[in-house]
Design a protein around this motif. Structure first.
Motif, PDB file in Angstrom:
ATOM      1  N   GLU A   4       0.854  -1.197   0.000  1.00 60.38           N
ATOM      2  CA  GLU A   4       0.000   0.000   0.000  1.00 60.38           C
ATOM      3  C   GLU A   4       0.885   1.240   0.000  1.00 60.38           C
ATOM      4  N   VAL A   5       0.560   2.194  -0.851  1.00 57.40           N
ATOM      5  CA  VAL A   5       1.340   3.421  -0.961  1.00 57.40           C
ATOM      6  C   VAL A   5       0.612   4.543  -0.225  1.00 57.40           C
ATOM      7  N   LEU A   6       1.315   5.221   0.683  1.00 56.31           N
ATOM      8  CA  LEU A   6       0.759   6.356   1.414  1.00 56.31           C
ATOM      9  C   LEU A   6       1.393   7.636   0.891  1.00 56.31           C
ATOM     10  N   ASN A   7       0.593   8.518   0.382  1.00 49.89           N
ATOM     11  CA  ASN A   7       1.084   9.805  -0.110  1.00 49.89           C
ATOM     12  C   ASN A   7       1.072  10.812   1.024  1.00 49.89           C
ATOM     13  N   ILE A   8       2.256  11.246   1.424  1.00 49.98           N
ATOM     14  CA  ILE A   8       2.368  12.175   2.541  1.00 49.98           C
ATOM     15  C   ILE A   8       2.880  13.519   2.027  1.00 49.98           C
ATOM     16  N   THR A   9       2.093  14.565   2.240  1.00 53.97           N
ATOM     17  CA  THR A   9       2.513  15.909   1.847  1.00 53.97           C
ATOM     18  C   THR A   9       3.298  16.557   2.964  1.00 53.97           C
ATOM     19  N   ASP A  10       4.030  17.608   2.617  1.00 51.38           N
ATOM     20  CA  ASP A  10       4.848  18.292   3.610  1.00 51.38           C
ATOM     21  C   ASP A  10       4.004  18.755   4.786  1.00 51.38           C
ATOM     22  N   GLY A  11       4.442  18.408   5.977  1.00 47.95           N
ATOM     23  CA  GLY A  11       3.771  18.871   7.183  1.00 47.95           C
ATOM     24  C   GLY A  11       2.584  18.058   7.611  1.00 47.95           C
ATOM     25  N   SER A  12       2.177  17.074   6.814  1.00 47.41           N
ATOM     26  CA  SER A  12       0.998  16.285   7.175  1.00 47.41           C
ATOM     27  C   SER A  12       1.396  15.103   8.051  1.00 47.41           C
TER      28      SER A  12
END
Length: 339
Positions: free
Chosen positions: A4-12
């Protein structure tokens, strides 16, 4: 399945529960006939036992071992007194599953019948280092080796000082071809004295035993009718072709290995492989099933003087740097190069 791929944005920040399964990693393995023995990174000894090994255990016990699944299992399932024993080295031979284990304290455990206690058999495991009158009592062992001849169960061990110990039901040279039911330090009375031995290879009564010291010097002793010792001086051998005590191969006259520094040895049935410090692979002995690697299947041909396979222009190993080689008896050989 795909991860499973988790997309993490800056600061999240994302909270996610995951299940982590530890990988089963091993640091040592040995195999013989139908048996496999391996040591986990944790020191636990695992085995894949043959049905014959299991039957040998069960015929000597009131409560039988259930191994209907025949999968890799902890050796404590077969020998409960080995529960919690952490190993650094192991060796196994025969269908019966005779083995030797070195624990983290340098003590030797074994189930082989040929030692101090006459009732010892494949259904029991004993720490022979703890036996009061055993020569190994107080000696810290680092490595252990067993041959793979079904009729000759001979064990060699190397202690923390590089000394060689030997015991078992039969010797192919040392002690005038007799049984040695208690460990004996063969370094003290031979050329191996004051040498720090780092590896031993021995496989059967029809093969020379070999050893390497910390300086890359190569030693041989035992039955040499197949020419696998690399010794060309016939005066060193008796009338049966036996080298009765260790001889330094790499300082002897006539051999192609003279002054060659050896870092690894592997012994098969009547054949020996040597890897030198430059990664060259040498071989000598009898060409059972083409084991010499010279594009011939002539079983009766033997090469007494070691040849360097990695220097033969028509050989697939030409100019390869070999890092490891493995041979089982007289069946097949495998080598790994630097690539």
């Amino acid at each position: 399945t795909e991860p499973e791929v988790l997309n993490i944005t800056d600061g999240s920040v994302i909270d996610k529960e995951v299940i982590v399964k530890e990988r089963s990693s091993f640091v040592k393995a040995d195999a013989n006939s139908d048996n496999i023995m391996a040591i986990r990174k944790t020191g636990e000894v695992m085995v894949y036992p043959s049905s014959y090994w299991i039957s040998t255990i069960n015929q000597n016990r009131v409560i039988n071992v259930d191994t209907s699944d025949y999968e890799m299992m902890s050796i404590s399932k077969l020998y409960p007194n080995l529960e919690g024993v952490k190993a650094i080295d192991c060796a196994i031979t025969d269908d019966e599953g005779y083995f030797a284990i070195v624990d983290i304290d340098g003590k030797v455990w074994t189930n082989y019948y040929g030692y101090e206690i006459n009732s010892l058999d494949a259904s029991n495991a004993v720490c022979i280092s703890d036996l009061p009158d055993n020569p190994l009592n107080g000696v810290k062992i680092e490595k252990v080796y067993m041959n793979n001849d079904s009729s000759i169960d001979e064990i060699y061990a190397i202690d923390e000082n590089g000394k060689v110990w030997r015991w078992g039901a039969y010797s192919n040279s040392i002690d005038s071809r007799t049984s040695c039911k208690t460990p004996k330090c063969i370094s003290d009375d031979t050329i191996l004295k004051d040498k720090k031995i780092v590896q031993i290879a021995s496989t059967s009564s029809s093969t020379t035993s070999m050893a390497i010291d910390s300086d890359g010097n190569l030693y041989a002793w035992g039955y040499d009718s197949n020419g696998n010792s690399g010794i060309m001086d016939s005066t060193i051998k008796d009338s049966n072709g036996t080298i009765l005590e260790p001889v330094c191969v790499t300082t002897s006259e006539g051999t192609n290995l003279k002054d060659v520094k050896i870092k690894f040895i592997e012994v098969g049935y009547g054949i020996t492989y040597f890897i030198d410090y430059d990664g060259n692979l040498w071989v000598c002995g009898r060409n059972y099933n083409g084991l010499l690697g010279i594009n011939s299947t002539d079983t009766y041909y033997q090469e007494n003087n070691p040849i360097c396979l990695t220097k033969l222009e028509n050989n697939p190993l030409y100019n390869k740097q070999i890092e490891n080689v493995s041979c089982y008896y007289n069946y097949t050989v495998n080598a790994i190069d630097s690539d």
